[in-house]
Design a protein around this motif. Structure first.
Motif, PDB file in Angstrom:
ATOM      1  N   GLU A  56       6.950 -16.841  -2.293  1.00 55.44           N
ATOM      2  CA  GLU A  56       7.625 -15.913  -3.192  1.00 55.44           C
ATOM      3  C   GLU A  56       8.554 -15.003  -2.400  1.00 55.44           C
ATOM      4  O   GLU A  56       8.254 -14.611  -1.292  1.00 55.44           O
ATOM      5  CB  GLU A  56       6.605 -15.069  -3.952  1.00 55.44           C
ATOM      6  CG  GLU A  56       5.773 -15.880  -4.917  1.00 55.44           C
ATOM      7  CD  GLU A  56       4.813 -15.010  -5.690  1.00 55.44           C
ATOM      8  OE1 GLU A  56       5.134 -13.831  -5.932  1.00 55.44           O
ATOM      9  OE2 GLU A  56       3.740 -15.514  -6.052  1.00 55.44           O
ATOM     10  N   ARG A  57       9.678 -14.674  -2.998  1.00 53.13           N
ATOM     11  CA  ARG A  57      10.651 -13.817  -2.317  1.00 53.13           C
ATOM     12  C   ARG A  57      10.242 -12.360  -2.400  1.00 53.13           C
ATOM     13  O   ARG A  57       9.781 -11.894  -3.424  1.00 53.13           O
ATOM     14  CB  ARG A  57      12.024 -13.966  -2.958  1.00 53.13           C
ATOM     15  CG  ARG A  57      12.722 -15.215  -2.572  1.00 53.13           C
ATOM     16  CD  ARG A  57      14.140 -15.154  -3.036  1.00 53.13           C
ATOM     17  NE  ARG A  57      14.879 -16.190  -2.359  1.00 53.13           N
ATOM     18  CZ  ARG A  57      16.175 -16.327  -2.440  1.00 53.13           C
ATOM     19  NH1 ARG A  57      16.876 -15.495  -3.170  1.00 53.13           N
ATOM     20  NH2 ARG A  57      16.779 -17.288  -1.802  1.00 53.13           N
ATOM     21  N   HIS A  58      10.473 -11.659  -1.313  1.00 55.30           N
ATOM     22  CA  HIS A  58      10.271 -10.216  -1.273  1.00 55.30           C
ATOM     23  C   HIS A  58      11.656  -9.581  -1.209  1.00 55.30           C
ATOM     24  O   HIS A  58      12.415  -9.836  -0.284  1.00 55.30           O
ATOM     25  CB  HIS A  58       9.452  -9.826  -0.045  1.00 55.30           C
ATOM     26  CG  HIS A  58       9.422  -8.356   0.185  1.00 55.30           C
ATOM     27  ND1 HIS A  58       8.678  -7.502  -0.604  1.00 55.30           N
ATOM     28  CD2 HIS A  58      10.066  -7.570   1.085  1.00 55.30           C
ATOM     29  CE1 HIS A  58       8.857  -6.261  -0.178  1.00 55.30           C
ATOM     30  NE2 HIS A  58       9.690  -6.281   0.835  1.00 55.30           N
ATOM     31  N   TRP A  59      11.996  -8.784  -2.207  1.00 55.82           N
ATOM     32  CA  TRP A  59      13.316  -8.158  -2.276  1.00 55.82           C
ATOM     33  C   TRP A  59      13.276  -6.764  -1.684  1.00 55.82           C
ATOM     34  O   TRP A  59      12.378  -5.988  -1.982  1.00 55.82           O
ATOM     35  CB  TRP A  59      13.785  -8.073  -3.731  1.00 55.82           C
ATOM     36  CG  TRP A  59      14.141  -9.394  -4.309  1.00 55.82           C
ATOM     37  CD1 TRP A  59      13.308 -10.257  -4.942  1.00 55.82           C
ATOM     38  CD2 TRP A  59      15.426 -10.014  -4.298  1.00 55.82           C
ATOM     39  NE1 TRP A  59      13.986 -11.372  -5.328  1.00 55.82           N
ATOM     40  CE2 TRP A  59      15.289 -11.257  -4.953  1.00 55.82           C
ATOM     41  CE3 TRP A  59      16.666  -9.645  -3.801  1.00 55.82           C
ATOM     42  CZ2 TRP A  59      16.367 -12.125  -5.123  1.00 55.82           C
ATOM     43  CZ3 TRP A  59      17.733 -10.514  -3.971  1.00 55.82           C
ATOM     44  CH2 TRP A  59      17.576 -11.738  -4.623  1.00 55.82           C
ATOM     45  N   ARG A  60      14.251  -6.466  -0.863  1.00 51.99           N
ATOM     46  CA  ARG A  60      14.507  -5.097  -0.406  1.00 51.99           C
ATOM     47  C   ARG A  60      15.755  -4.636  -1.126  1.00 51.99           C
ATOM     48  O   ARG A  60      16.678  -5.418  -1.340  1.00 51.99           O
ATOM     49  CB  ARG A  60      14.777  -5.047   1.105  1.00 51.99           C
ATOM     50  CG  ARG A  60      13.596  -5.212   1.950  1.00 51.99           C
ATOM     51  CD  ARG A  60      13.891  -5.091   3.439  1.00 51.99           C
ATOM     52  NE  ARG A  60      15.260  -4.742   3.757  1.00 51.99           N
ATOM     53  CZ  ARG A  60      15.790  -4.846   4.964  1.00 51.99           C
ATOM     54  NH1 ARG A  60      15.085  -5.277   5.964  1.00 51.99           N
ATOM     55  NH2 ARG A  60      17.052  -4.515   5.193  1.00 51.99           N
ATOM     56  N   ILE A  95      25.054  -1.389  -4.239  1.00 47.58           N
ATOM     57  CA  ILE A  95      23.627  -1.638  -4.160  1.00 47.58           C
ATOM     58  C   ILE A  95      23.480  -2.955  -3.402  1.00 47.58           C
ATOM     59  O   ILE A  95      24.210  -3.908  -3.670  1.00 47.58           O
ATOM     60  CB  ILE A  95      22.963  -1.679  -5.558  1.00 47.58           C
ATOM     61  CG1 ILE A  95      21.456  -1.805  -5.413  1.00 47.58           C
ATOM     62  CG2 ILE A  95      23.517  -2.786  -6.413  1.00 47.58           C
ATOM     63  CD1 ILE A  95      20.692  -1.481  -6.674  1.00 47.58           C
ATOM     64  N   ILE A  96      22.585  -2.964  -2.442  1.00 51.92           N
ATOM     65  CA  ILE A  96      22.400  -4.132  -1.592  1.00 51.92           C
ATOM     66  C   ILE A  96      21.028  -4.725  -1.903  1.00 51.92           C
ATOM     67  O   ILE A  96      20.014  -4.032  -1.828  1.00 51.92           O
ATOM     68  CB  ILE A  96      22.493  -3.748  -0.102  1.00 51.92           C
ATOM     69  CG1 ILE A  96      23.797  -3.011   0.165  1.00 51.92           C
ATOM     70  CG2 ILE A  96      22.368  -4.980   0.782  1.00 51.92           C
ATOM     71  CD1 ILE A  96      23.868  -2.366   1.537  1.00 51.92           C
ATOM     72  N   LEU A  97      21.010  -6.004  -2.252  1.00 52.83           N
ATOM     73  CA  LEU A  97      19.773  -6.722  -2.541  1.00 52.83           C
ATOM     74  C   LEU A  97      19.546  -7.722  -1.414  1.00 52.83           C
ATOM     75  O   LEU A  97      20.401  -8.564  -1.150  1.00 52.83           O
ATOM     76  CB  LEU A  97      19.868  -7.457  -3.876  1.00 52.83           C
ATOM     77  CG  LEU A  97      20.223  -6.587  -5.078  1.00 52.83           C
ATOM     78  CD1 LEU A  97      20.551  -7.440  -6.277  1.00 52.83           C
ATOM     79  CD2 LEU A  97      19.088  -5.647  -5.383  1.00 52.83           C
ATOM     80  N   ILE A  98      18.406  -7.617  -0.749  1.00 46.46           N
ATOM     81  CA  ILE A  98      18.117  -8.443   0.413  1.00 46.46           C
ATOM     82  C   ILE A  98      16.836  -9.228   0.145  1.00 46.46           C
ATOM     83  O   ILE A  98      15.795  -8.646  -0.157  1.00 46.46           O
ATOM     84  CB  ILE A  98      17.927  -7.576   1.672  1.00 46.46           C
ATOM     85  CG1 ILE A  98      19.121  -6.646   1.851  1.00 46.46           C
ATOM     86  CG2 ILE A  98      17.721  -8.435   2.913  1.00 46.46           C
ATOM     87  CD1 ILE A  98      18.756  -5.248   2.213  1.00 46.46           C
ATOM     88  N   ALA A  99      16.907 -10.547   0.256  1.00 53.81           N
ATOM     89  CA  ALA A  99      15.738 -11.422   0.106  1.00 53.81           C
ATOM     90  C   ALA A  99      15.781 -12.423   1.247  1.00 53.81           C
ATOM     91  O   ALA A  99      16.538 -13.390   1.210  1.00 53.81           O
ATOM     92  CB  ALA A  99      15.757 -12.123  -1.235  1.00 53.81           C
ATOM     93  N   GLY A 100      14.995 -12.164   2.277  1.00 51.55           N
ATOM     94  CA  GLY A 100      15.019 -13.032   3.452  1.00 51.55           C
ATOM     95  C   GLY A 100      16.376 -12.947   4.115  1.00 51.55           C
ATOM     96  O   GLY A 100      16.857 -11.869   4.433  1.00 51.55           O
TER      97      GLY A 100
END
Length: 129
Positions: A56-60, A95-100
């Motif tokens: 599962e992805r973890h979003w920052r 807004i910055i969405l980071i997933a891996g």
């Protein structure tokens, strides 16, 4: 009404009495505060939290402002990375969405997707896709 247990003669006897009390209290005796359920019934009737699967992805998520040269800086794997967005967007708040290794940047006012990146850990400057 049950008679109280006799005083324990040894630590082993006391341990046996406490184990019996714990069993009756948690598994046989209904509690009014639990709607006449035993504590064990109350505990097992609720779903339990579990760790996320590693797939599962973890979003920052973070917010930043595009600098005068059209980039945003992002710390990734303990190294500063510079994400290219374009000079046309300088000064915009994003807004910055980071997933891996995947990164998306969107304008906070309009929601418009401004850039997408796949982080290359071997480079500090990250061009747009």
């Amino acid at each position: 009404m049950t008679r109280p247990a006799t005083p324990a003669d040894s630590c082993y006897d006391l341990d046996q009495q406490l184990a019996r009390f714990q069993h009756i209290y948690n598994q046989e005796r209904p509690h009014r505060a639990l709607g006449r359920k035993t504590p064990t019934e109350g505990y097992t009737s609720l779903p339990k939290a579990a760790p996320m699967a590693s797939s599962e992805r973890h979003w920052r998520v973070r917010c930043d402002k595009i600098d005068d040269v059209g980039t945003v800086s992002l710390r990734y794997e303990s190294t500063m990375r510079h994400l290219a967005i374009g000079r046309a967007h300088k000064g915009k708040h994003v807004i910055i969405l980071i997933a891996g290794t995947e990164v998306m940047l969107a304008d906070t006012l309009t929601g418009e997707l401004l850039a997408e990146h796949t982080i290359d850990a071997s480079k500090s400057y990250q061009p747009k896709k």
